[in-house]
Design an enzyme around this catalytic site. Structure first.
Site, mmCIF file in Angstrom:
data_model
loop_
_atom_site.group_PDB
_atom_site.id
_atom_site.type_symbol
_atom_site.label_atom_id
_atom_site.label_comp_id
_atom_site.label_asym_id
_atom_site.label_seq_id
_atom_site.Cartn_x
_atom_site.Cartn_y
_atom_site.Cartn_z
ATOM 1 N N TYR A 78 15.296 30.518 7.571
ATOM 2 C CA TYR A 78 14.171 31.244 8.161
ATOM 3 C C TYR A 78 14.280 31.331 9.679
ATOM 4 C CZ TYR A 78 11.579 30.979 3.764
ATOM 5 O OH TYR A 78 11.177 31.119 2.467
ATOM 6 N N LYS A 119 0.852 -1.203 0.000
ATOM 7 C CA LYS A 119 0.000 0.000 0.000
ATOM 8 C C LYS A 119 0.886 1.251 0.000
ATOM 9 C CE LYS A 119 -0.323 -0.047 5.031
ATOM 10 N NZ LYS A 119 -1.056 -0.598 6.180
HETATM 11 C C1 PLP Z 1 -0.163 -1.554 6.796
HETATM 12 C C2 PLP Z 1 -0.702 -2.804 7.343
HETATM 13 C C3 PLP Z 1 0.127 -3.901 7.542
HETATM 14 C C4 PLP Z 1 1.621 -3.845 7.382
HETATM 15 O O1 PLP Z 1 2.158 -3.249 8.522
HETATM 16 P P1 PLP Z 1 3.739 -3.169 8.754
HETATM 17 O O2 PLP Z 1 3.883 -2.785 10.170
HETATM 18 O O3 PLP Z 1 4.238 -2.152 7.798
HETATM 19 O O4 PLP Z 1 4.284 -4.514 8.448
HETATM 20 C C5 PLP Z 1 -0.453 -5.083 7.935
HETATM 21 N N1 PLP Z 1 -1.784 -5.171 8.140
HETATM 22 C C6 PLP Z 1 -2.616 -4.121 7.990
HETATM 23 C C7 PLP Z 1 -4.058 -4.294 8.244
HETATM 24 C C8 PLP Z 1 -2.097 -2.898 7.607
HETATM 25 O O5 PLP Z 1 -2.907 -1.859 7.469
#
Ligand code: PLP
Length: 362
Positions: free
Chosen positions: A258, A35
């Site tokens: 800044y 994702k």
């Molecule tokens: C993003 C996600 C993962 C992966 O998590 P990591 O800590 O990056 O391994 C697994 N399960 C769900 C439901 C997630 O949303």
């Protein structure tokens, strides 16, 4: 000059991390979480690299991400974690939804019966995350109701941990017990889906949570989610770098950037680097982060700007305009940047990765 830093993505390291996760989990199936554009590493490239390695399932957050993967030629099963809006597209693209309610199940069942059906679905249980998933007292009854529907196959059962840090392990164990208790009851009734609960942290610190397989995101990209503990043989996949575009000599008592939060204490050499918070290099890193120039750590000087950041390179012998500046990698870890910025390595990875131009090495 092209905008933004360059991210070198080491695909061999990615494959190596998959092997490391398999070693940690006694060769269980690894669901590769891609994702958010594979946490900034490029979802299509990551999926193409992992597909021939025999991963059983890819996971994305939204349907649009899954459709993009299909359109880039990925044929592996894809699990969509958070999006049940359009059942017809799941059937069209052969995708697997995570469903959260009897109503979801009915919608997918109905659509599948109109088409080729049946469709395999994974059901999410909320065992304590307080986010998505079934959580009521009627959970088992509802699951049985879903399992009896025509058109869908309950092929997976999953849940997600809220906290597996050392202080949260007790809570995590309760979540796992909740999950296992429902799993047992269903099993007695002949329902035996593929069960998965662990993400990166739990994969590393809770072997009892590995169940039938694990969902790996962060560790696949080579970063443990927190300090300490044994993180196996993980290797960071992403390195982010830029170049010194200008070297500026400043006498003592001169302000940089800044709000004049950095003032030189000596004759100084300040490097201007064309990277800023618009590229995902967080403004919270101001006056805190370090980078590498000619192998030496140099401190960030003053505020990070939208497109530019300054580093104090006074102590680097022979420093020149055009020198490479490593912002992440070669020992500067996601965790270190996360600490400097007051955030977690996930945010560092996704923001820097999406802001950079990517180059892949095999
Ligand atoms: C993003 C996600 C993962 C992966 O998590 P990591 O800590 O990056 O391994 C697994 N399960 C769900 C439901 C997630 O949303």
């Amino acid at each position: 000059m092209q905008r933004g830093p360059e991210a070198e993505i080491d695909l061999a390291a990615l494959r190596g991390n998959l092997g490391a996760i398999r070693a940690i989990t006694a060769n269980r199936p690894v669901i590769a979480v891609v994702k958010a554009d594979a946490y900034g590493h490029g979802a299509a490239q990551v999926a193409k690299t992992l597909e021939p390695e025999g991963i059983p399932l890819l996971a994305v957050a939204f349907l649009s991400e899954a459709v993009e993967l299909r359109e880039s030629g990925i044929s592996s099963p894809i699990l969509v974690l958070f999006d049940t809006e359009d059942p017809a597209l799941y059937l069209k693209y052969s995708l697997t939804p995570v469903i959260h309610s009897v109503r979801d199940a009915e919608r997918f069942s109905k659509e599948a019966l109109k088409r080729d059906g049946p469709i395999g679905v994974h059901l999410k249980l909320d065992t304590g995350m307080g986010r998505m998933g079934l959580n009521g007292a009627d959970t088992v009854k509802e699951v049985l109701e879903m399992a009896s529907l025509q058109g869908i196959r309950l092929s997976g059962l999953m849940s997600h941990f809220s906290d597996v840090s050392p202080g949260g392990l007790g809570y995590a164990r309760t979540q796992l017990e909740n999950f296992n208790s429902i799993k047992r009851t269903l099993s007695e009734k002949g329902i035996k889906p593929f069960c998965h609960m662990a993400a990166s942290g739990s994969t590393l610190v809770m072997p009892e949570s590995h169940l039938d397989g694990v969902r790996a995101g962060l560790i696949l990209y080579g970063c443990p989610p927190f300090h300490g503990g044994d993180s196996g043989n993980l290797k960071p996949v992403m390195k982010v770098k830029s170049k010194i575009s200008l070297l500026k000599r400043l006498g003592p008592g001169k302000a940089v950037s800044y709000d004049r939060t950095f003032v030189t204490k000596r004759d100084s050499l300040i490097a201007v680097v064309p990277v800023g918070y618009a590229d995902g290099y967080h403004r919270a890193l101001s006056n805190r982060a370090e980078a590498l120039v000619r192998g030496a750590r140099v401190p960030l000087a003053g505020r990070v700007c939208m497109d530019l950041t300054m580093f104090d390179v006074t102590a680097v012998p022979g420093v020149s305009e055009g020198d490479e500046v490593v912002l992440l990698g070669n020992g500067i870890s996601h965790l270190e940047l996360a600490d400097w910025a007051g955030t977690n390595p996930y945010e560092i990875m996704t923001s820097l990765g999406s802001g950079a131009r990517r180059r892949y090495t095999d």
